[in-house]
Scaffold this active site. Structure first.
Site, mmCIF file in Angstrom:
data_model
loop_
_atom_site.group_PDB
_atom_site.id
_atom_site.type_symbol
_atom_site.label_atom_id
_atom_site.label_comp_id
_atom_site.label_asym_id
_atom_site.label_seq_id
_atom_site.Cartn_x
_atom_site.Cartn_y
_atom_site.Cartn_z
ATOM 1 N N CYS A 72 -12.982 -1.669 2.457
ATOM 2 C CA CYS A 72 -12.219 -2.560 2.190
ATOM 3 C C CYS A 72 -14.087 -3.542 1.644
ATOM 4 C CB CYS A 72 -12.038 -3.598 3.158
ATOM 5 S SG CYS A 72 -10.525 -3.421 4.138
ATOM 6 N N ARG A 119 -3.234 -1.924 0.890
ATOM 7 C CA ARG A 119 -3.735 -2.321 0.420
ATOM 8 C C ARG A 119 -2.759 -3.022 -0.550
ATOM 9 N NH1 ARG A 119 -9.259 -1.603 1.355
ATOM 10 N NH2 ARG A 119 -9.144 0.756 2.871
HETATM 11 C C1 BEZ Z 1 -11.893 0.824 5.290
HETATM 12 O O1 BEZ Z 1 -12.578 1.707 5.041
HETATM 13 O O2 BEZ Z 1 -11.886 -0.469 4.819
HETATM 14 C C2 BEZ Z 1 -10.738 1.588 6.395
HETATM 15 C C3 BEZ Z 1 -10.164 2.853 6.252
HETATM 16 C C4 BEZ Z 1 -8.827 2.563 7.706
HETATM 17 C C5 BEZ Z 1 -8.536 1.976 7.935
HETATM 18 C C6 BEZ Z 1 -9.052 1.264 7.543
HETATM 19 C C7 BEZ Z 1 -9.397 0.635 6.543
#
Ligand code: BEZ
Length: 237
Positions: free
Chosen positions: A53, A136
């Site tokens: 993110c 997402r």
């Molecule tokens: C992230 O790195 O943004 C992420 C990865 C897995 C689950 C939720 C967020």
């Protein structure tokens, strides 16, 4: 059935974007009404202070001026609270140096959605992936408030923001020039002329000697549309 178990239909392409009021890092917003006359990308991410993110927000914020040229606003969302959002965006600006991006200020609104009201309205919570985090999701909404494109990615997969910009430009090009865009189209590539709707037009197309139109067959004709014309037509002066 208890109220919380009532399934909310997922919005679809061609639907009016569901309305909501929300608190964001840029104050309250009234969506999509206050964006009337603009294109807007409403997108969700799973959680603040997570690596994928963070990389996405840096990429999106870095490209924000490009989207603005095409009259396209950005609005983010996650199932986090306002103070988490503020702290995360401050951390990104003050501490994160990633792939040549640093001191990145996220100026677009980030919705706090602890209640999941908005996330559920937009089908951003997909329980097979997570019951507590939004996937997402990307909704591209036009100046009339209609949903024009929907994209969903899982938690582990960061989005390609050049592709999102390509989507916005392709939708606007289709509207402005009454054409369609073929696979892997980029501004400057040939565009597709609407398929002939009668035998007469099909015949004309095949017999046409127009220099800028090329028919691969009667139902598949392309024509030139240069990048400068697109940019001049679509971007703000
Ligand atoms: C992230 O790195 O943004 C992420 C990865 C897995 C689950 C939720 C967020």
């Amino acid at each position: 059935m208890e109220e919380q178990n009532v399934a909310i239909p997922m919005p679809r392409i061609g639907d009016k974007a569901p309305s909501f009021k929300a608190v964001t890092t840029q104050g309250e917003i009234n969506f999509p009404e206050q964006y009337a006359g603009n294109w807007v990308i409403l997108f969700s991410h799973p959680a603040d202070f997570t690596p994928v993110c963070t990389s996405e927000f840096m990429a999106f914020a870095t490209l924000a001026d490009e989207f603005e040229k095409y009259n396209c606003k950005l609005v983010g969302l996650s199932i986090d609270g306002l103070y988490s959002h503020i702290a995360w965006l401050r951390t990104i600006k003050e501490k994160i140096d990633y792939k040549g991006m640093k001191n990145v200020e996220v100026k677009f609104p980030l919705i706090e959605d602890i209640s999941m009201n908005v996330a559920k309205k937009y089908g951003m919570v997909q329980p097979g992936e997570s019951t507590t985090q939004a996937v997402r999701a990307v909704f591209v909404i036009d100046p009339q408030g209609m949903i024009r494109t929907i994209l969903y990615y899982p938690l582990s997969l960061g989005r390609n923001f050049d592709e999102l910009l390509r989507v916005v430009i392709a939708l606007q090009t289709a509207d402005a020039f009454k054409v369609a865009t073929p696979a892997d189209w980029r501004p400057g590539d040939d565009v597709i002329v609407p398929t002939a709707g009668s035998c007469g037009v099909a015949q004309e197309r095949m017999e046409s000697k127009a220099a800028d139109v090329h028919c691969h067959d009667w139902f598949f004709c392309t024509k030139k549309l240069d990048k400068e014309t697109i940019t001049k037509t679509l971007t703000k002066k």
